[in-house]
Structures are given as structure tokens and as C-alpha cells.
Design a protein around this motif. Sequence first.
Motif, short mmCIF file in Angstrom:
data_model
loop_
_atom_site.label_atom_id
_atom_site.label_comp_id
_atom_site.label_asym_id
_atom_site.label_seq_id
_atom_site.Cartn_x
_atom_site.Cartn_y
_atom_site.Cartn_z
N ASP A 98 29.10 43.96 -8.99
CA ASP A 98 28.27 44.89 -8.24
C ASP A 98 28.12 44.38 -6.81
OD1 ASP A 98 26.28 42.88 -8.19
OD2 ASP A 98 25.30 43.66 -9.99
N SER A 99 27.37 45.11 -5.97
CA SER A 99 27.28 44.76 -4.55
C SER A 99 26.66 43.39 -4.33
CB SER A 99 26.48 45.83 -3.80
OG SER A 99 25.15 45.93 -4.30
N TRP A 100 25.67 43.03 -5.15
CA TRP A 100 25.04 41.71 -5.02
C TRP A 100 26.03 40.61 -5.39
CZ3 TRP A 100 24.06 37.72 -8.47
CH2 TRP A 100 23.24 36.70 -8.00
N GLN A 101 26.75 40.78 -6.48
CA GLN A 101 27.73 39.79 -6.91
C GLN A 101 28.85 39.67 -5.87
OE1 GLN A 101 28.48 41.61 -10.74
NE2 GLN A 101 27.56 39.86 -11.81
N THR A 102 29.22 40.79 -5.27
CA THR A 102 30.26 40.76 -4.25
C THR A 102 29.81 39.95 -3.04
OG1 THR A 102 31.13 42.90 -4.95
CG2 THR A 102 31.71 42.16 -2.73
N ARG A 103 28.55 40.14 -2.64
CA ARG A 103 28.02 39.38 -1.51
C ARG A 103 28.01 37.88 -1.83
NH1 ARG A 103 27.97 40.14 3.57
NH2 ARG A 103 29.16 38.25 3.28
#
Length: 223
Positions: A98-103
Motif C-alpha cells: 500500500d502507499s504507506w509500505q511503498t513510502r
Amino acid sequence: MGLSTVQVAEAMAACGSPVHPAMVAAWEQGSHVPSDRHLFALADVLWCDAATLMGTAPRTLAEFRLARRLSVERLAYRLGMDPSEYRAAEASGQWHGDSWQTRVLVEALGLSLRALTMVTGRAEELEGHLRSAVAGRWKVHVDPVVEIASVDATSVGDALRTMHAELAAFSERYMGHLVARNDDVRLKEIAAERSAYLRGLADHFWELVGDQGEAAPGRPAGG
């Protein structure tokens, strides 16, 4: 450094990663590849970084992870992901975090957002959306590009709108010369400029949003 394979093996054992001297020789000859743990210990023994031992600039998720001296388990823990799930992502070259994991992935591996699209195998997909956006209805491509590039929607929208207008300008110039019955040489020059612009779409996109980009919103506090 003037070390024998025996001395390297002994030094690695002192670092907590015992290995047979014959295996050190096999690494030197290229017939075997050290495990993550052995690679990190070998870097310590030879006073260099892991990327130097790899012999090439990182190009894959696994190579970027190794260059940062992270085990699968350690990185997966930081991502809040099961190690087997992360290992599968490295094996397939496909990232579904997800976007948090990607960051977190970007920060942990020292990736630019542009490099992220390359190591996750989505560079061609991104370029396809960019081509469709500049030639047609750019707004419908904002969300797909945000999802691929992990850049915030405002930056993506601004970039696509700019690129759409730039390509339209090429068409207007071409039609203007055509209606004015100008010579074929100038028409060919404009057509060549347009083709060159389309070939460099991805480069131009990252110039507009910045190679690091403004990351899409992450997981809210407590999420």
C-alpha cells in the motif's frame, strides 16, 4: 588486501559468519554466490560496502536491499509485511504494497520514486499512461499514474496537464504550417520534434514532478 582465502574465512568466522575457505575461493571464481549474511560479513572483512562486492549498480529490489545491508526479514518487519510476501515481491519483480509500505520501501532502500517504477517492473506501464494522457483525456490517467509512480495527485495532474498542452502545441504548429502551405522541410522538422518529445515522455514527466517526487499520502497515525 593481501589476504588468503583462509584468512578471509577466519575473519568471517570472527564476525559470526563461519565459512569454508573453499567457498571463499568459489565466490572469487564466480561459481557460487554468497548468502545475504555472508555478503554482509565479507563486506566488513574487506572494508567495503556490499554494493562494491556486487560489482554493479543496484537494478532490482533484491540488489537495492543488499546494497543497504538489509535481510529480507528485517526489511519485511519495517514494512509490516510477512517475509514470504516480501520475498515473493523480489522474485516476481512486482510490488503490491500500500502507499504507506511503498513510502517505507523507498526510504529503506534509498530509492527515488522513478527508480521504484523501474525495479517494480512498471516503467513501461507508466509510459503507456503518459502517452495516452498527452494524446487524449489526461484527467482519466491521473489516478493510474499516481498508483504507479507513488506521486501525489496534484503533482501528477499538473504534469499531465502541462504535457498535454505541450503536445497540442506541436499539432497546432504543424497544422499552421500545413494551412500556410509552407515548405515540406519545416513540416518534417516539426514532426521530428514531436516524435522526439514522445520518446522522452517519461524523462519529462520526472523532470516536472521531481525525481524524488512528492509522495502520495501515507498511512495515518495509528493506522
